[in-house]
Design an enzyme around this catalytic site. Sequence first.
Site, PDB file in Angstrom:
ATOM      1  CG  ASP A 168       1.623  -0.957 -14.146  1.00  0.00           C
ATOM      2  OD1 ASP A 168       2.444  -0.969 -13.206  1.00  0.00           O
ATOM      3  OD2 ASP A 168       0.751  -1.831 -14.317  1.00  0.00           O
ATOM      4  CG  HIS A 169       5.109  -3.595 -14.809  1.00  0.00           C
ATOM      5  ND1 HIS A 169       6.054  -4.111 -13.964  1.00  0.00           N
ATOM      6  CD2 HIS A 169       3.910  -3.879 -14.233  1.00  0.00           C
ATOM      7  CE1 HIS A 169       5.471  -4.680 -12.929  1.00  0.00           C
ATOM      8  NE2 HIS A 169       4.169  -4.545 -13.064  1.00  0.00           N
TER       9      HIS A 169
ATOM     10  CG  ASP B  60       9.648  -4.094 -14.445  1.00  0.00           C
ATOM     11  OD1 ASP B  60      10.658  -4.485 -13.820  1.00  0.00           O
ATOM     12  OD2 ASP B  60       8.672  -4.813 -14.685  1.00  0.00           O
TER      13      ASP B  60
ATOM     14  CD  GLU C 216       8.903  -5.135 -10.751  1.00  0.00           C
ATOM     15  OE1 GLU C 216       8.081  -4.380 -11.293  1.00  0.00           O
ATOM     16  OE2 GLU C 216       8.909  -6.360 -10.872  1.00  0.00           O
TER      17      GLU C 216
ATOM     18  CG  HIS D 268       1.373  -8.812 -12.610  1.00  0.00           C
ATOM     19  ND1 HIS D 268       2.653  -8.643 -13.072  1.00  0.00           N
ATOM     20  CD2 HIS D 268       1.062  -7.661 -11.968  1.00  0.00           C
ATOM     21  CE1 HIS D 268       3.104  -7.448 -12.733  1.00  0.00           C
ATOM     22  NE2 HIS D 268       2.157  -6.821 -12.053  1.00  0.00           N
TER      23      HIS D 268
ATOM     24  CG  HIS E  88       3.419  -4.234  -8.996  1.00  0.00           C
ATOM     25  ND1 HIS E  88       3.209  -3.784 -10.275  1.00  0.00           N
ATOM     26  CD2 HIS E  88       4.185  -3.289  -8.394  1.00  0.00           C
ATOM     27  CE1 HIS E  88       3.830  -2.637 -10.445  1.00  0.00           C
ATOM     28  NE2 HIS E  88       4.432  -2.312  -9.316  1.00  0.00           N
ATOM     29  N   GLY E  89       0.145  -6.879  -8.292  1.00  0.00           N
ATOM     30  CA  GLY E  89      -0.620  -8.134  -8.276  1.00  0.00           C
ATOM     31  C   GLY E  89      -1.686  -8.135  -7.204  1.00  0.00           C
ATOM     32  N   GLY E  90      -2.376  -6.990  -7.033  1.00  0.00           N
ATOM     33  CA  GLY E  90      -3.377  -6.856  -5.970  1.00  0.00           C
ATOM     34  C   GLY E  90      -4.582  -7.771  -6.119  1.00  0.00           C
TER      35      GLY E  90
ATOM     36  CG  ASN F 230      -5.012  -4.616 -15.053  1.00  0.00           C
ATOM     37  OD1 ASN F 230      -6.036  -4.043 -15.425  1.00  0.00           O
ATOM     38  ND2 ASN F 230      -4.165  -5.155 -15.905  1.00  0.00           N
TER      39      ASN F 230
HETATM   40  P1  13P Z   1      -3.301  -7.686 -11.044  1.00  0.00           P
HETATM   41  O1  13P Z   1      -3.654  -7.732 -12.489  1.00  0.00           O
HETATM   42  O2  13P Z   1      -2.914  -9.003 -10.499  1.00  0.00           O
HETATM   43  O3  13P Z   1      -4.346  -7.023 -10.234  1.00  0.00           O
HETATM   44  O4  13P Z   1      -1.985  -6.808 -10.932  1.00  0.00           O
HETATM   45  C1  13P Z   1      -2.011  -5.466 -11.305  1.00  0.00           C
HETATM   46  C2  13P Z   1      -0.656  -4.873 -11.285  1.00  0.00           C
HETATM   47  O5  13P Z   1       0.171  -5.213 -10.483  1.00  0.00           O
HETATM   48  C3  13P Z   1      -0.352  -3.846 -12.282  1.00  0.00           C
HETATM   49  O6  13P Z   1       0.971  -3.457 -12.224  1.00  0.00           O
END
Ligand code: 13P
Length: 289
Positions: free
Chosen positions: A84-85, A105, A135, A177, A207-209, A231
């Site tokens: 991730d990233h 990323d 990204e 995030h 991202h940033g769910g 996350n």
């Molecule tokens: P969150 O921590 O906001 O859920 O985002 C997770 C994420 O996008 C990991 O790449």
Amino acid sequence: MLVTATEMLKKAKAGHYAVGHFNINNLEWTKSILLTAQELESPVILGVSEGAGKYMGGFEVVSAMVRALDKSLGITVPVALHLDHGSYDGCYKCIKAGFTSIMFDGSHFDIDENVAKTTELVHAAHQLGLSIEAEVGGIGGEEDGVVSMGECADPEECAKITALGVDMLAAGIGNIHGVYPEGWPGLRFDVLDDIQKKTGAMPLVLHGGTGIPDEMVKKAITLGVSKVNVNTECQLVFAEATRKYVEAGKDLEGKGFDPRKLLAPGTEAIKAKVKEKILLFGSDGKAFN
Ligand code: 13P
């Protein structure tokens, strides 16, 4: 079963659902996510940030742990082990460590440098049969000490990166995030719509769910989002369940201090959160189709 993310995301895009990407940090979390995906017959993506990889003892350790768990837990649903990233160097480390998917990323580079590095990494990943995410447009908020101001991706730049042959594209549409700040205006569906029109069949990544209202997530899926990253929400429920256990003095009762007991409520909380998200994303029952 460890696989790349390519096929599962192509199917998700065609089937108008999304596959959950859940970040892992330790053994309990990894087990919880794998077992929940198996129970719901859902494909799943395990995301590992560079920081989490380091914390767990390096990408080799993570890869060996996930592969061993996949086998010992009898997991038969498709599982992708995804960086991730990732940085440029991190991508090469994960390719070597046996990850099945990477993310480069390059959103903080200018578009020409992002294109040059992504081109090279697409080649390196595909040569070994890995999938690769790119990204465009920074995701806001803070992750692993990296702070970026959220921005909306330029649809033309998204088309440029798509043309390089990546397997999934993360495009900033006002997502952040971590926990969303008070007064957050919401996702920019107009931008997502433009990106989707310019990128065709490319599976898009949100991202940033954490904390995006369910209705917005569902709408994003109808506009081409095929992978949603979560996350912080797992971290929050794990911490809350653990705090309740300690505050209730349960660690002081009998052998309540045993980590297997101490971590159990948090582990169950993660399972429940992952289940809720898989059902929201609609990937349940899609593992073997
Ligand atoms: P969150 O921590 O906001 O859920 O985002 C997770 C994420 O996008 C990991 O790449």
